[in-house]
Scaffold this active site. Structure first.
Site, PDB file in Angstrom:
ATOM      1  N   TYR A 157      -5.287   2.696  -8.247  1.00 37.86           N
ATOM      2  CA  TYR A 157      -6.321   2.503  -9.211  1.00 37.86           C
ATOM      3  C   TYR A 157      -6.812   4.004  -9.740  1.00 37.86           C
ATOM      4  O   TYR A 157      -7.693   4.292  -9.165  1.00 37.86           O
ATOM      5  CB  TYR A 157      -7.502   1.677  -9.312  1.00 37.86           C
ATOM      6  CG  TYR A 157      -6.906   0.148  -9.013  1.00 37.86           C
ATOM      7  CD1 TYR A 157      -5.544  -0.312  -9.207  1.00 37.86           C
ATOM      8  CD2 TYR A 157      -7.775  -0.580  -8.291  1.00 37.86           C
ATOM      9  CE1 TYR A 157      -5.172  -1.565  -8.894  1.00 37.86           C
ATOM     10  CE2 TYR A 157      -7.187  -2.044  -7.861  1.00 37.86           C
ATOM     11  CZ  TYR A 157      -6.020  -2.455  -8.220  1.00 37.86           C
ATOM     12  OH  TYR A 157      -5.778  -3.631  -8.126  1.00 37.86           O
ATOM     13  N   HIS A 181       0.017  -4.208  -0.890  1.00 37.93           N
ATOM     14  CA  HIS A 181      -0.027  -4.072  -2.436  1.00 37.93           C
ATOM     15  C   HIS A 181       1.305  -3.892  -2.923  1.00 37.93           C
ATOM     16  O   HIS A 181       1.917  -3.078  -2.697  1.00 37.93           O
ATOM     17  CB  HIS A 181      -0.817  -2.877  -2.667  1.00 37.93           C
ATOM     18  CG  HIS A 181      -1.378  -2.797  -4.335  1.00 37.93           C
ATOM     19  ND1 HIS A 181      -2.019  -1.881  -4.753  1.00 37.93           N
ATOM     20  CD2 HIS A 181      -1.503  -3.902  -5.281  1.00 37.93           C
ATOM     21  CE1 HIS A 181      -2.290  -2.052  -6.009  1.00 37.93           C
ATOM     22  NE2 HIS A 181      -2.023  -3.343  -6.171  1.00 37.93           N
TER      23      HIS A 181
END
Length: 339
Positions: free
Chosen positions: A60, A148
């Site tokens: 992010y 992830h």
């Protein structure tokens, strides 16, 4: 107490998660730049509203979301919040990975350092990833560590289990983290991981929403059986359920016409009951007993306040009945019950 701030105990991990958590991808400049001041105001608004679960990741904003999230949480009592981050991407100088670029070849995250995300699901890479995340966060520990998006680099479940999962198991055994999980937006892959490993949580993005419930067939029953808590992200299907109209995004890309029409049909039923589609969308996942928290993303305090309002909006039971009658929900889909 507001519904959003209510704590829900996940027995397997022992963690108390607020029913609504803050996902920090937008604070890393997803789709548009976000200033330091805007990010800080969003985090402060979440805290003031009682949200105590915060989720971030190296992806992010190429580390920016972790820096901003940690920078805020450093000033809060460490036992007062739950924090998750992720492993699988190391940030290094170099050309961007194709997964970092939109169909036009532009980076998804704007106004941030353009570092290469190097996919690494090895045992050693996982330990390095956590070490670097803690440095960016400025904290001594995270509570939850997710593997992830291994699907984004076409890694096999077996490879990830041998590398990253083995590292996560040891970190949990050593008490470095309290819970381990895997997060992605592919139900079938998550099912394989849930079958193969001893996970505490999974983060399911965009695949258990008012628009689509494919996870209801196998994944959610398995999680309920094994005591795996489900954190649901992407409740607006990356924008389509927030503003259903031509040009809306679905899965971070332009929405197909049939999905737009389905979203508009959902909106029409909600309008008949005098409630916003966003309110039904953000509350819907918590109807399933395996779901322990819903993550909401916001790039500003204003957006977060709107999401909080949607989460607290009363939804009449007749809304769910009519969605079933219209063929927009199956009759066996669990729906939220009035408090």
């Amino acid at each position: 107490m507001a519904q959003a701030a209510m704590l829900q105990l996940h027995p397997k991990s022992g963690l108390h998660l607020t029913r609504l958590g803050l996902g920090t991808a937008p604070l890393g400049g997803l789709f548009a730049p976000v200033s330091e001041a805007e990010a800080r105001a969003t985090l402060e608004t979440a805290w003031q509203a009682g949200l105590r679960y915060f989720d971030t990741a190296p992806q992010y904003g190429n580390g920016v979301a972790e820096q901003r999230t940690g920078g805020f949480l450093q000033s809060q009592p460490r036992t007062a919040f739950v924090l998750s981050t992720k492993v699988g991407r190391l940030l290094r100088p170099g050309p961007l990975h194709k997964s970092q670029l939109d169909p036009k070849g532009e980076p998804f995250f704007k106004g941030v350092p353009q570092l290469a995300q190097v996919y690494d699901y090895s045992y050693r890479g996982t330990l390095v990833s956590l070490e670097e995340s803690l440095e960016r966060l400025g904290l001594k520990k995270v509570d939850i560590l997710y593997i992830h998006d291994p699907d984004a680099d076409n890694r096999s479940v077996a490879e990830v289990m041998q590398g990253a999962y083995r590292a996560l198991l040891e970190l949990r055994q050593q008490g470095v983290v309290q819970a381990i999980g895997v997060g992605m937006n592919h139900t079938d892959w998550l099912l394989e991981f849930a079958q193969a490993g001893d996970f505490d949580l999974i983060l399911l993005a965009g695949r258990y929403t008012l628009l689509e419930q494919g996870a209801l067939q196998k994944l959610l029953p398995l999680c309920a059986q094994k005591g795996i808590g489900v954190v649901v992200g992407g409740v607006y299907n990356s924008g389509l359920l927030a503003h259903p109209a031509p040009g809306a995004t679905y899965n971070y890309l332009p929405a197909p016409p049939e999905q737009i029409e389905r979203a508009l049909a959902l909106q029409r039923v909600c309008q008949r009951h005098g409630v916003p589609l966003k309110a039904a969308a953000i509350q819907f996942p918590l109807g399933h007993p395996a779901v322990v928290s819903v993550l909401t993303g916001a790039r500003s305090a204003h957006e977060l306040k709107e999401n909080l309002q949607m989460f607290e909006t009363r939804l009449p039971p007749s809304l769910w009945h009519d969605l079933v009658a219209e063929g927009l929900l199956a009759g066996d889909v669990p729906v939220p019950q009035e408090a």
